[in-house]
Scaffold this motif. Sequence first.
Motif, PDB file in Angstrom:
ATOM      1  N   ASP A 189       0.687  -1.130   0.004  1.00 54.71           N
ATOM      2  CA  ASP A 189       0.078  -0.012  -0.022  1.00 54.71           C
ATOM      3  C   ASP A 189       0.788   1.372   0.094  1.00 54.71           C
ATOM      4  OD1 ASP A 189      -2.465  -1.279  -0.311  1.00 54.71           O
ATOM      5  OD2 ASP A 189      -3.117  -0.881   2.027  1.00 54.71           O
ATOM      6  N   THR A 190       1.958   1.204  -0.681  1.00 49.40           N
ATOM      7  CA  THR A 190       2.660   2.405  -0.839  1.00 49.40           C
ATOM      8  C   THR A 190       3.112   2.524  -2.412  1.00 49.40           C
ATOM      9  OG1 THR A 190       4.969   1.362  -0.379  1.00 49.40           O
ATOM     10  CG2 THR A 190       3.785   2.209   1.521  1.00 49.40           C
TER      11      THR A 190
ATOM     12  N   ASP B 282       6.425   4.776  -4.434  1.00 50.49           N
ATOM     13  CA  ASP B 282       7.674   5.637  -4.507  1.00 50.49           C
ATOM     14  C   ASP B 282       8.027   6.454  -5.689  1.00 50.49           C
ATOM     15  OD1 ASP B 282       9.972   6.758  -2.829  1.00 50.49           O
ATOM     16  OD2 ASP B 282      10.390   4.628  -2.081  1.00 50.49           O
TER      17      ASP B 282
ATOM     18  N   PRO C 225       8.688   6.525   1.083  1.00 52.76           N
ATOM     19  CA  PRO C 225       7.599   6.025   0.515  1.00 52.76           C
ATOM     20  C   PRO C 225       6.225   6.572   0.881  1.00 52.76           C
ATOM     21  CG  PRO C 225       8.807   4.552   2.006  1.00 52.76           C
ATOM     22  CD  PRO C 225       9.661   5.756   2.115  1.00 52.76           C
TER      23      PRO C 225
ATOM     24  N   SER D 275       2.042   6.747   1.351  1.00 56.74           N
ATOM     25  CA  SER D 275       0.926   5.850   1.510  1.00 56.74           C
ATOM     26  C   SER D 275       0.051   5.855   0.427  1.00 56.74           C
ATOM     27  CB  SER D 275       0.271   6.385   2.733  1.00 56.74           C
ATOM     28  OG  SER D 275      -0.898   5.489   2.949  1.00 56.74           O
TER      29      SER D 275
END
Length: 300
Positions: free
Chosen positions: A90-91, A93, A106, A108
Motif C-alpha cells: 500500500d505504498t 515511491d 514511501p 502511502s
Amino acid sequence: GDGTSDLNDTWTTNNPNFVNEYTTSSSSDYTDVDFSPDGEFIVTASEDGFVRIWNTTSHINIRSAATTGDVTSVSYSPDGMYVAAGIDDDTIDIYYSSNLTSVHGPISADVGSGDYVNDVEFSPDSSLVAVSMGRSGNGCSNCQVFLVKVSDGLKLGNGMNPNGEDRFYDSAFSPDGELIVLAGNGDFYIVNITSRATVYTLTNPPGSVNAIAWSPDGAYIAMCGGWEGGAASFDMYEFSGTSWVRIWEKSTTTSCYSTDFSYDSSQVGAGMGYYQGDGATARIYNTDTGVQIDAFNGPR
C-alpha cells in the motif's frame, strides 16, 4: 521502438519482424517494464522487491533499488528524470532515475481495506503520478485512482471513482494531460483532471479492463480485456468527434494484460497472459485497421 526515433525504426515499419535480442533469467516474476523517453534505458518491476534500470544496448543492470515489498508496477517519467513504482504494501515511491534514490520516501497509497496498487503512470508533463488501486482479495472498500504531485509527494484533490467501482486496473493520460482514462471492471471512464467531471463512460467491455493506453495523437484508446469465461479480447476505440466508438475487436484465448502504442500512433502492441494457445504472446496491429503486423512469443 524508443518512442522518439525516425520512421526507419522497426517499431513503425509495415512488417517489423521482431526478433529476440536478449533474455534475462530470474527466480522472481517481472511484473512491469517501461522505456525511458530516449530509449536508452528500461525500468523493471519485480516480485523480489527490486526496481531495476537496465541499459537497452548492453543489457546491463546499471542501478537497483530495494523496496519494502513486491513491486507491482513501474513508470518512467516523460522528462526522463524520475521513476515511479507501486509496491504491494500500500505504498508507492518516486525515485530520481539518475541514482534511484527516493525523492520523498514511501508515499502511502492506502485507501481502505482490501486495496492493492495495480498501476502507476506519469502525466505527460511529469508533474503527476496516477495511482490505480485494485482489490487484494474479494473486495475493496474504497478503491479509486488518485493523483500524486511529484513536487511534494502529496495527493492532488480527491480520488476518482465515477461509478462506485470496487477496483481499477490501470489508467492513462490524454496526450495534453487534461483528461485521464480509468480502467475498471467491465467499464472505463474518461475524467477531466481539473473538474473531476466524468466526460465519457464506456460500458461495453464485457470483462475487466486489465490495461489501457491512449495514443500519442489522442485519437485512439486501446483496451486489454480480462477473461470472460470462454475468451478475452483486445479492443480499439476511436474518437468520432462526439463519442468513443469501438472500431475493431480481437478475440483471444487468454487474458490480455498489457498494451501500448508506437510513438506515431500507427501501430499498437498487446501482451497476452500465460495460458491457452495465445499464452505468452505479444502481437502488433495496425491501429486503424486492426490488421496484425507481427507476433512473437515469450518464455513460459
